[in-house]
Design an enzyme around this catalytic site. Structure first.
Site, PDB file in Angstrom:
ATOM      1  N   SER A 193       0.619  -0.975  -0.225  1.00 58.19           N
ATOM      2  CA  SER A 193       0.245  -0.137   0.214  1.00 58.19           C
ATOM      3  C   SER A 193       0.969   1.103   0.053  1.00 58.19           C
ATOM      4  CB  SER A 193      -1.060   0.191   1.066  1.00 58.19           C
ATOM      5  OG  SER A 193      -1.533   1.089   1.277  1.00 58.19           O
ATOM      6  N   TYR A 206      -2.824  -0.441  10.024  1.00 56.47           N
ATOM      7  CA  TYR A 206      -2.668  -1.129   8.804  1.00 56.47           C
ATOM      8  C   TYR A 206      -1.075  -0.590   8.559  1.00 56.47           C
ATOM      9  CZ  TYR A 206      -4.624  -1.245   4.372  1.00 56.47           C
ATOM     10  OH  TYR A 206      -4.049  -1.289   2.727  1.00 56.47           O
TER      11      TYR A 206
END
Length: 299
Positions: A193, A206
């Protein structure tokens, strides 16, 4: 034939080739499903055209029921691969829809419901895929969980554990089970990501897992390269998937993706080609790489 007949089609303007505005406020419970989303995401159902780049191969995609995983499953099938997808039992409706699109290509599909936080399940999906297809050529480690945190102080140990078990432990367990069965020419792809490089404070846990996935990708690429196995990551930016309304930040949705240089959020379909490249012989000299698909936002 006129001159206009000879001219190629004009290229699509990437600023408005998909939904280019914000998104209405909406909230879902985890894990998030496609049906309630407004607008519906594009997984390439009607647009992705294959070129036989993965003919004869078999792939395992974790989190393959919806979002990026669904787009990858559809693309892989249209490129000639059989596909196994794992997903949470609550995501059965999305998984069945993905399976239907795979079957339309004539390729085989294997549905593997279960929770990746279980080491037994994360390991068993490799054996199940091998038993079904007789081979395993591509492993896409895509399953993920994220939730908006009001503050670091309110991040509970239970939630921290859920994020790490889903995003890291399951990834390690599945990869570790798969590696002994992979032959030269095989490919492992993680879904990292932009958060690994530009973390948002509300996604601190995350982002930590995504940073670790990048390290995992680079280290494993060095270990497996001498065996002819490539390991890479795709790093998405803001992509419209069920994970977004399930992150619990409805007030951010009207501006979601608007801060990219292209001025909009991406669609799952726009990531499919990146995974096909890394899975296929077209990417034969790419290993240890992190491929950004971010609408121009830098890593």
């Amino acid at each position: 034939m006129t001159d206009s007949d000879k001219r190629p089609d004009q290229p699509k303007d990437p600023r408005d080739s998909y939904h280019s505005g914000g998104f209405p406020e909406q909230v879902q419970e985890q894990p998030g499903l496609t049906a309630p989303m407004e607008p519906k995401p594009d997984h390439g159902e009607e647009s992705y055209e294959g070129s036989n780049a993965l003919a004869g191969k078999a792939a395992l995609i974790t989190g393959g029921d919806s979002g990026i995983g669904k787009a990858v499953a559809i693309a892989f099938a249209r490129e000639g691969a059989d596909v196994a997808i794992s997903y949470l039992p609550e995501e059965e409706a999305d998984a069945q829809d993905t399976a239907a699109w795979v079957r339309k290509t004539g390729q085989r599909v294997l549905l593997l419901p279960g929770d990746g936080r279980s080491e037994e399940f994360s390991t068993s999906i490799v054996n199940d895929a091998l038993a079904e297809f007789g081979r395993l050529d591509v492993v896409v480690l895509n399953a993920a969980y994220q939730k908006n945190r009001d503050s670091f102080e309110t991040l509970s140990t239970g939630e921290f554990d859920r994020v790490f078990k889903t995003n890291l432990y399951s990834l390690l367990w599945t990869a570790r089970a798969a590696v002994p069965h992979l032959k030269a020419g095989a490919s492992i792809i993680t879904t990292a990501s932009i958060q690994a490089f530009n973390p948002s404070p509300g996604l601190i846990d995350y982002a930590m897992t995504k940073g670790a996935q990048v390290a995992f990708t680079k280290a494993l690429a060095q270990e497996l390269g001498p065996r002819g196995i490539r390991v890479n990551a795709v790093a998405p930016g803001p992509i419209w998937t069920p994970l977004i309304p399930a992150t619990e930040w409805p007030e951010k949705l009207p501006k979601f993706g608007q801060d990219t240089p292209l001025g909009r959020a991406g669609q799952p379909a726009e990531l499919a080609a990146a995974y096909v490249l890394l899975a296929s012989d077209h990417g034969s000299y790419i290993s240890g790489a992190v491929l950004p698909v971010t609408g121009g936002k830098g890593l």
